[in-house]
Design an enzyme around this catalytic site. Structure first.
Site, short mmCIF file in Angstrom:
data_model
loop_
_atom_site.label_atom_id
_atom_site.label_comp_id
_atom_site.label_asym_id
_atom_site.label_seq_id
_atom_site.Cartn_x
_atom_site.Cartn_y
_atom_site.Cartn_z
N SER A 106 -66.15 -27.13 -14.68
CA SER A 106 -64.83 -27.71 -14.95
C SER A 106 -64.81 -29.20 -14.63
CB SER A 106 -63.77 -26.93 -14.17
OG SER A 106 -62.48 -27.25 -14.61
N ASP A 250 -60.97 -32.48 -19.51
CA ASP A 250 -62.08 -32.32 -18.57
C ASP A 250 -63.28 -31.74 -19.31
OD1 ASP A 250 -61.04 -29.78 -18.93
OD2 ASP A 250 -61.32 -29.17 -16.85
N ASP A 252 -64.78 -28.91 -19.68
CA ASP A 252 -64.73 -27.62 -20.39
C ASP A 252 -63.45 -27.43 -21.17
OD1 ASP A 252 -63.24 -27.27 -17.99
OD2 ASP A 252 -63.53 -25.10 -18.09
N ASP A 254 -60.16 -27.23 -20.58
CA ASP A 254 -58.98 -26.42 -20.24
C ASP A 254 -57.91 -27.25 -19.52
OD1 ASP A 254 -60.19 -26.68 -17.76
OD2 ASP A 254 -60.41 -24.53 -17.39
#
Length: 462
Positions: A106, A250, A252, A254
């Protein structure tokens, strides 16, 4: 170097000693435990798991270890390659798979990676399920398949496109008005998979896209957490290109934050507020965010005639409360949009599409839109943990000291004062105590955070 085992998955730094870091052996160990758990969920001949990754330097290595461990257990793997967390979440039910794994840490820096684990619905595991996998990993119950029963890997690189199609098909995503608005947008993809997915979505919506750090090579050009202090290049690019706004995600994809036409932050907390304002104006209902999120969501929800509730921090906790309350939109104040009409996971692609639909409808600038919302200011600070620090005892002392205030203790300690609040909790993903505050001015929010940092330090010394 660190290895953290929690309901958020298995997260650690690459390299170092086995058991202390996310080494190849640790990746295999926890992937195997997850595979055993998957097989326990459904008694059938063939099991299938979707696996994707962000663009981290260690991503291909960890993904190959994980996939080959799963096929060693007799589980078939769908390799969707470079992807986003929400794309993997969408792919699991599309594939009718038994689960999914995303290889991403993340917002953590490049030396980190993680196994984030999903169930057959494409949703994160809960605490009981996560504990079971940790128990399997520490036991001796992993039985690998014989040579005639190994799983197979199939590749499917279409899922980012399929995810975008799913977003564009959402009833509240107004494609034609967005195209007619002819927006110009700068995208900071932090050199990860968002640099692929977000521009593709925007181009499908007729947006003029200026790419900044959109090469998915895993070399993050700045701290990948989408906070103001990390985004000076985005601010300059928005102003230089006279863009309507900036977008940053970010690694990833999400978490989602916007920057207005002046190069000023819209406010990461206000990503959810704006998207909720739009959704609630079309489909009235209730909302949920976590305890560390702004009060502005409550205000907007009540304005539209709905009710708001706060969950413990953690996506799985937000989703659980959303389902219990039949919520129309929810998420987390860190820029995480969860829109059940799409799926129960934080999704920056959905957030971008809803935000563009709102802007196209309101026909105002991003800075003008921000002025229509209640003005709260947050301070987000942290204290590094040392092995001798008894966090639970510290939080209990704080709880006793403030017992006459409005307290919530489902996740650390949150103290609601009339014009402000403070939330103290141990992070699930980093060895730190988080100190989040909110008040009517930045100075008040910072002062409140500093006050509690001093209290924590004093208690630890006592």
């Amino acid at each position: 170097m660190t290895l953290i085992k929690s309901i958020s998955g298995i997260r650690g730094t690459i390299g170092g000693n086995v058991g202390d870091n996310l080494t190849p052996i640790d990746a295999v160990k926890f992937a195997a435990a997850y595979g055993v758990w998957i097989k326990q969920q459904r008694n059938k001949d063939n099991h299938k798991v979707v696996v994707g990754r962000d663009a981290r330097i260690s991503g291909k290595m960890i993904q190959n270890l994980v996939m080959n461990t799963l096929i060693g257990l007799g589980i078939d793997v769908v390799d969707i390659g470079l992807s986003t967390t929400p794309t993997v979440e969408v792919a699991v039910p599309m594939e009718q798979a038994d689960g999914g794994i995303i290889l991403t840490a993340s917002h953590n820096p490049k030396q980190w990676n993680a196994l984030k684990l999903l169930n057959a619905k494409g949703e994160f595991l809960d605490g009981v399920e996560g504990a079971k996998i940790l128990e399997i990993a520490e036991g001796n119950t992993i039985n690998f398949a014989d040579v005639d029963n190994l799983g197979r890997i199939t590749k499917n690189k279409a899922y980012i496109d399929l995810h975008i199609i799913e977003v564009l098909d959402l009833p509240l995503v107004t494609v034609k008005p967005i195209e007619e608005a002819r927006f110009k947008v700068v995208v900071d993809g932090v050199n990860s998979s968002g640099g692929v997915a977000i521009p593709l979505l925007l181009e499908r919506l007729g947006v003029d896209v200026i790419k900044l750090y959109c090469e998915p090579n895993g070399h993050f050009p700045h701290n990948p957490e989408p906070l103001k202090e990390h985004l000076t290049d985005l601010s300059e690019a928005v102003k230089k290109h006279h863009a309507d706004f900036g977008i940053v995600v970010d690694p990833d994809v999400d978490r989602l934050a916007f920057m207005d036409e002046n190069g000023d932050m819209f406010g990461e907390e206000y990503t959810l507020v704006a998207c909720a304002d739009y959704v609630l104006s079309k489909t009235p209902g209730n909302t949920v965010s976590n305890m560390s999120s702004t009060r502005a969501l409550r205000d907007i929800t009540e304005k539209h005639g709905g009710s708001y509730e706060a969950s413990a921090v953690g996506e799985v906790n937000v989703v659980k409360l959303m389902k219990e309350n039949n919520v129309v939109i929810g998420g987390e104040g860190n820029g995480g949009i969860i829109y059940p009409e799409s799926h129960y996971g934080r999704d920056a692609l959905v957030g971008v599409a809803l935000f563009l639909s709102l802007l196209a409808e309101r026909k105002m600038t991003v800075s003008e839109l921000r002025k229509t919302y209640p003005n709260y200011f947050m301070s987000k600070k942290k204290i590094e943990l040392t092995p001798d620090l008894d966090v639970d005892a510290i939080l209990k002392t704080i709880e006793v000291r403030y017992q006459h205030e409005q307290l919530t203790t489902i996740d650390g300690v949150k103290i609601d004062f009339p014009e402000s609040w403070v939330h103290l909790r141990k992070s699930n993903t980093e060895p730190i105590i988080r100190i989040y505050t909110e008040a009517k001015s930045q100075n008040e929010a910072d002062a409140l955070a500093d006050k509690f940092i001093e209290e924590i330090v004093d208690i630890a010394k006592a």
